[in-house]
Scaffold this active site. Structure first.
Site, PDB file in Angstrom:
ATOM      1  N   TYR A 143       0.686  -1.229   0.069  1.00 49.56           N
ATOM      2  CA  TYR A 143      -0.024  -0.018   0.146  1.00 49.56           C
ATOM      3  C   TYR A 143       0.816   1.134  -0.212  1.00 49.56           C
ATOM      4  O   TYR A 143       0.804   2.211  -0.874  1.00 49.56           O
ATOM      5  CB  TYR A 143      -0.886  -0.182   1.270  1.00 49.56           C
ATOM      6  CG  TYR A 143      -1.781   1.013   1.301  1.00 49.56           C
ATOM      7  CD1 TYR A 143      -2.919   1.308   0.347  1.00 49.56           C
ATOM      8  CD2 TYR A 143      -1.732   1.881   2.241  1.00 49.56           C
ATOM      9  CE1 TYR A 143      -3.815   2.275   0.599  1.00 49.56           C
ATOM     10  CE2 TYR A 143      -2.468   3.172   2.438  1.00 49.56           C
ATOM     11  CZ  TYR A 143      -3.890   3.466   1.513  1.00 49.56           C
ATOM     12  OH  TYR A 143      -4.864   4.145   1.713  1.00 49.56           O
ATOM     13  N   VAL A 186     -11.701   2.542  13.609  1.00 47.11           N
ATOM     14  CA  VAL A 186     -13.077   3.257  14.217  1.00 47.11           C
ATOM     15  C   VAL A 186     -14.209   2.251  13.936  1.00 47.11           C
ATOM     16  O   VAL A 186     -14.999   2.075  14.912  1.00 47.11           O
ATOM     17  CB  VAL A 186     -13.435   4.465  13.382  1.00 47.11           C
ATOM     18  CG1 VAL A 186     -14.722   5.261  13.610  1.00 47.11           C
ATOM     19  CG2 VAL A 186     -12.280   5.585  13.761  1.00 47.11           C
ATOM     20  N   GLY A 203      -0.983  -3.951  20.463  1.00 46.71           N
ATOM     21  CA  GLY A 203      -0.117  -3.060  20.964  1.00 46.71           C
ATOM     22  C   GLY A 203      -0.553  -2.760  22.161  1.00 46.71           C
ATOM     23  O   GLY A 203      -1.688  -3.226  22.767  1.00 46.71           O
TER      24      GLY A 203
HETATM   25  P1  NAD Z   1     -12.489   2.012   0.159  1.00 41.58           P
HETATM   26  O1  NAD Z   1     -11.947   0.219   0.208  1.00 41.58           O
HETATM   27  O2  NAD Z   1     -14.047   1.748   0.923  1.00 41.58           O
HETATM   28  O3  NAD Z   1     -12.818   2.077  -1.440  1.00 41.58           O
HETATM   29  C1  NAD Z   1     -11.786   2.027  -2.402  1.00 41.58           C
HETATM   30  C2  NAD Z   1     -12.503   1.577  -3.784  1.00 41.58           C
HETATM   31  O4  NAD Z   1     -11.834   1.285  -4.551  1.00 41.58           O
HETATM   32  C3  NAD Z   1     -13.681   0.039  -3.397  1.00 41.58           C
HETATM   33  O5  NAD Z   1     -14.960   0.766  -3.605  1.00 41.58           O
HETATM   34  C4  NAD Z   1     -13.236  -0.686  -3.973  1.00 41.58           C
HETATM   35  O6  NAD Z   1     -13.989  -1.727  -4.528  1.00 41.58           O
HETATM   36  C5  NAD Z   1     -12.386   0.069  -5.095  1.00 41.58           C
HETATM   37  N1  NAD Z   1     -11.355  -0.607  -5.927  1.00 41.58           N
HETATM   38  C6  NAD Z   1     -10.170  -1.310  -5.135  1.00 41.58           C
HETATM   39  N2  NAD Z   1      -9.437  -1.819  -6.136  1.00 41.58           N
HETATM   40  C7  NAD Z   1      -9.905  -1.623  -7.457  1.00 41.58           C
HETATM   41  C8  NAD Z   1      -9.608  -1.792  -8.693  1.00 41.58           C
HETATM   42  N3  NAD Z   1      -8.734  -2.621  -8.969  1.00 41.58           N
HETATM   43  N4  NAD Z   1     -10.360  -1.458  -9.881  1.00 41.58           N
HETATM   44  C9  NAD Z   1     -11.370  -0.706  -9.391  1.00 41.58           C
HETATM   45  N5  NAD Z   1     -11.817  -0.338  -8.320  1.00 41.58           N
HETATM   46  C10 NAD Z   1     -11.059  -0.720  -7.266  1.00 41.58           C
HETATM   47  O7  NAD Z   1     -11.451   2.687   0.768  1.00 41.58           O
HETATM   48  P2  NAD Z   1     -11.839   4.424   1.082  1.00 41.58           P
HETATM   49  O8  NAD Z   1     -11.558   4.700   2.542  1.00 41.58           O
HETATM   50  O9  NAD Z   1     -12.972   4.906   0.513  1.00 41.58           O
HETATM   51  O10 NAD Z   1     -10.555   5.208   0.326  1.00 41.58           O
HETATM   52  C11 NAD Z   1     -10.539   5.489  -0.908  1.00 41.58           C
HETATM   53  C12 NAD Z   1      -9.276   6.265  -1.378  1.00 41.58           C
HETATM   54  O11 NAD Z   1      -8.622   7.091  -0.368  1.00 41.58           O
HETATM   55  C13 NAD Z   1      -8.277   5.142  -1.559  1.00 41.58           C
HETATM   56  O12 NAD Z   1      -7.396   5.544  -2.712  1.00 41.58           O
HETATM   57  C14 NAD Z   1      -7.343   5.275  -0.320  1.00 41.58           C
HETATM   58  O13 NAD Z   1      -5.966   4.829  -0.446  1.00 41.58           O
HETATM   59  C15 NAD Z   1      -7.506   6.692   0.111  1.00 41.58           C
HETATM   60  N6  NAD Z   1      -7.171   7.096   1.533  1.00 41.58           N
HETATM   61  C16 NAD Z   1      -8.353   6.716   2.393  1.00 41.58           C
HETATM   62  C17 NAD Z   1      -8.044   6.927   3.752  1.00 41.58           C
HETATM   63  C18 NAD Z   1      -9.119   6.795   4.693  1.00 41.58           C
HETATM   64  O14 NAD Z   1      -8.845   6.978   5.955  1.00 41.58           O
HETATM   65  N7  NAD Z   1     -10.300   6.408   4.347  1.00 41.58           N
HETATM   66  C19 NAD Z   1      -6.732   7.695   4.334  1.00 41.58           C
HETATM   67  C20 NAD Z   1      -5.648   7.902   3.266  1.00 41.58           C
HETATM   68  C21 NAD Z   1      -5.876   7.721   2.017  1.00 41.58           C
HETATM   69  N1  UDP Z   2      -6.163  -0.750  15.572  1.00 35.78           N
HETATM   70  C1  UDP Z   2      -6.416  -1.504  16.695  1.00 35.78           C
HETATM   71  N2  UDP Z   2      -7.688  -2.250  16.635  1.00 35.78           N
HETATM   72  C2  UDP Z   2      -8.260  -2.412  15.528  1.00 35.78           C
HETATM   73  C3  UDP Z   2      -7.981  -2.214  14.424  1.00 35.78           C
HETATM   74  C4  UDP Z   2      -6.810  -1.289  14.513  1.00 35.78           C
HETATM   75  O1  UDP Z   2      -5.773  -1.150  17.906  1.00 35.78           O
HETATM   76  O2  UDP Z   2      -9.058  -3.116  15.727  1.00 35.78           O
HETATM   77  C5  UDP Z   2      -4.932   0.186  15.813  1.00 35.78           C
HETATM   78  C6  UDP Z   2      -3.956  -0.403  14.385  1.00 35.78           C
HETATM   79  O3  UDP Z   2      -2.907  -1.186  15.170  1.00 35.78           O
HETATM   80  C7  UDP Z   2      -3.285   0.979  14.590  1.00 35.78           C
HETATM   81  C8  UDP Z   2      -4.529   1.968  14.629  1.00 35.78           C
HETATM   82  O4  UDP Z   2      -5.236   1.230  15.319  1.00 35.78           O
HETATM   83  O5  UDP Z   2      -2.390   1.482  15.392  1.00 35.78           O
HETATM   84  C9  UDP Z   2      -5.200   2.670  13.125  1.00 35.78           C
HETATM   85  O6  UDP Z   2      -5.323   1.416  12.603  1.00 35.78           O
HETATM   86  P1  UDP Z   2      -6.180   1.296  11.186  1.00 35.78           P
HETATM   87  O7  UDP Z   2      -6.110  -0.140  10.594  1.00 35.78           O
HETATM   88  O8  UDP Z   2      -7.551   2.006  11.439  1.00 35.78           O
HETATM   89  O9  UDP Z   2      -5.469   2.358  10.030  1.00 35.78           O
HETATM   90  P2  UDP Z   2      -3.882   2.671   9.956  1.00 35.78           P
HETATM   91  O10 UDP Z   2      -3.477   3.909  10.273  1.00 35.78           O
HETATM   92  O11 UDP Z   2      -2.916   1.668  10.735  1.00 35.78           O
HETATM   93  O12 UDP Z   2      -3.707   2.232   8.457  1.00 35.78           O
END
Ligand code: NAD
Ligand code: UDP
Length: 314
Positions: A143, A186, A203
């Site tokens: 990732y 969450v 942890g």
């Molecule tokens: P999510 O997993 O709910 O959404 C991702 C979507 O992409 C899904 O609908 C999935 O089916 C689709 N997808 C995955 N692989 C695919 C492929 N090969 N072809 C077509 N579709 C595909 O995740 P999210 O939280 O909505 O995240 C959306 C974007 O935001 C991602 O790029 C993620 O890296 C970025 N992002 C999210 C967070 C967060 O906290 N939610 C934080 C940082 C970055």
């Molecule tokens: N985490 C946790 N319990 C859970 C899921 C996550 O303690 O059920 C912790 C995880 O080890 C990390 C933080 O919560 O330290 C955030 O994890 P998450 O998977 O939400 O996202 P990340 O920021 O690690 O991608």
């Protein structure tokens, strides 16, 4: 304006599709439904400006669009580690395909990158100029490194082919439409607290994260797409209020109205210890800052999970 949202049936993507339709765009939602689901956008089906295409972005696609919000990529560690080779293909080949499309049709493209490009950061809070501390061979690297390559591709298409690019680095985001089985902290805590089960902490729970509510993040993404003067970013978007995972567990139990307790598990490999965005750049360039506190956002999110569990009969 015809707008493509890759990953449009996911958590963030579905909120974005909704927002863009409200803003009067024609929206094409493209998704392979790996971690997203049709139910997230069911209420939009029937809107004459909305279209869904089931497609995997690892394969090229020909479309005519003006703007591309490129979100497709599983974001929860549980999902992106399920098939890590596919995750990195999605970030690398998928981004090449979307950038190729942007280049061909002269569309502006925005990549949703991540705070994970900073890895387990040695600078705190993290500014955009920090190059990060990522383990290139660890279980999170499919990732983290995938997104780092996607950022690199964005900038190379920009420099080499003049593609109009925008990069946002999103920090941990939560809110309604997170799936019960999303696997991120969450959702895990809300669901466990509502079911009266012990909250799993990996942890000692003293690691920190900064949690942003979904509507704030969608607002920032749209502002970034609309920003002019060739501003490419990357720009951090997130809520700078920092909490330990233990703090979050206590809040989740309080909002669920019970005290189900905590269960400690071994720490996840390469789990970042601290994470908090410096959002000075977003404030200055986008005129943006988050409005929703964790308490406000968690109350709304808890209601969402309460309804989801009722629907699931659990
Ligand atoms: P999510 O997993 O709910 O959404 C991702 C979507 O992409 C899904 O609908 C999935 O089916 C689709 N997808 C995955 N692989 C695919 C492929 N090969 N072809 C077509 N579709 C595909 O995740 P999210 O939280 O909505 O995240 C959306 C974007 O935001 C991602 O790029 C993620 O890296 C970025 N992002 C999210 C967070 C967060 O906290 N939610 C934080 C940082 C970055
Ligand atoms: N985490 C946790 N319990 C859970 C899921 C996550 O303690 O059920 C912790 C995880 O080890 C990390 C933080 O919560 O330290 C955030 O994890 P998450 O998977 O939400 O996202 P990340 O920021 O690690 O991608």
């Amino acid at each position: 304006m015809r707008t493509l949202v890759t990953g449009g049936a996911g958590f963030l993507g579905s909120h974005l599709c909704e927002r863009l339709l409200n803003d009067g765009h024609e929206v094409i939602c493209l998704d392979n439904f790996f971690s997203g689901k049709r139910a997230n956008v069911r209420h939009l089906i029937g809107n004459r400006n909305f279209e869904i295409i089931r497609h995997d972005i690892v394969e090229p696609i020909l479309l005519e669009v003006d703007r591309i919000f490129h979100l497709a990529c599983p974001a929860s560690p549980v999902h992106y580690q399920y098939n890590p080779v596919k995750t990195i293909k999605t970030s690398v080949m998928g981004s090449i395909n979307m950038l190729g499309l942007a280049k061909r049709v002269h569309a502006r493209i925005l990549l949703t990158s991540t705070s994970e490009v900073y890895g387990d950061p040695e600078q705190h809070p993290q500014t955009e100029s920090y190059w990060g501390h990522v383990n290139p061979i660890g279980v999170r690297s499919c990732y983290d490194e995938g997104k780092r390559v996607a950022e690199c591709l964005m900038m190379d298409y920009h420099r080499q082919n003049n593609v109009d690019v925008k990069i946002v680095r999103i920090f941990n985001t939560y809110g309604p439409r997170m799936a019960i089985n999303d696997g991120r902290v969450v959702s895990n805590f809300c669901v466990a607290a509502l079911k009266g089960e012990k909250l799993p902490i990996y942890g000692d729970g003293r690691q920190t994260r900064s949690f942003a509510f979904v509507s704030d993040i969608i607002d920032a993404i749209v502002r970034m797409m609309n920003s002019e003067n060739g501003f490419t970013g990357p720009v951090n978007i997130g809520n700078p209020d920092e909490f330990t995972i233990l703090d979050l567990a206590k809040l989740a139990m309080e909002f669920a109205g019970g005290a189900s307790g905590i269960e400690f598990h071994p720490a996840r490999p390469d789990d970042p210890i601290r994470r908090r965005p410096d959002i000075s750049l977003a404030r200055r360039v986008l005129g943006w800052e988050p409005r929703t506190s964790l308490r406000e956002g968690l109350a709304i999110t808890m209601d969402h999970f309460r309804r989801e569990l009722e629907l699931a009969g659990g």
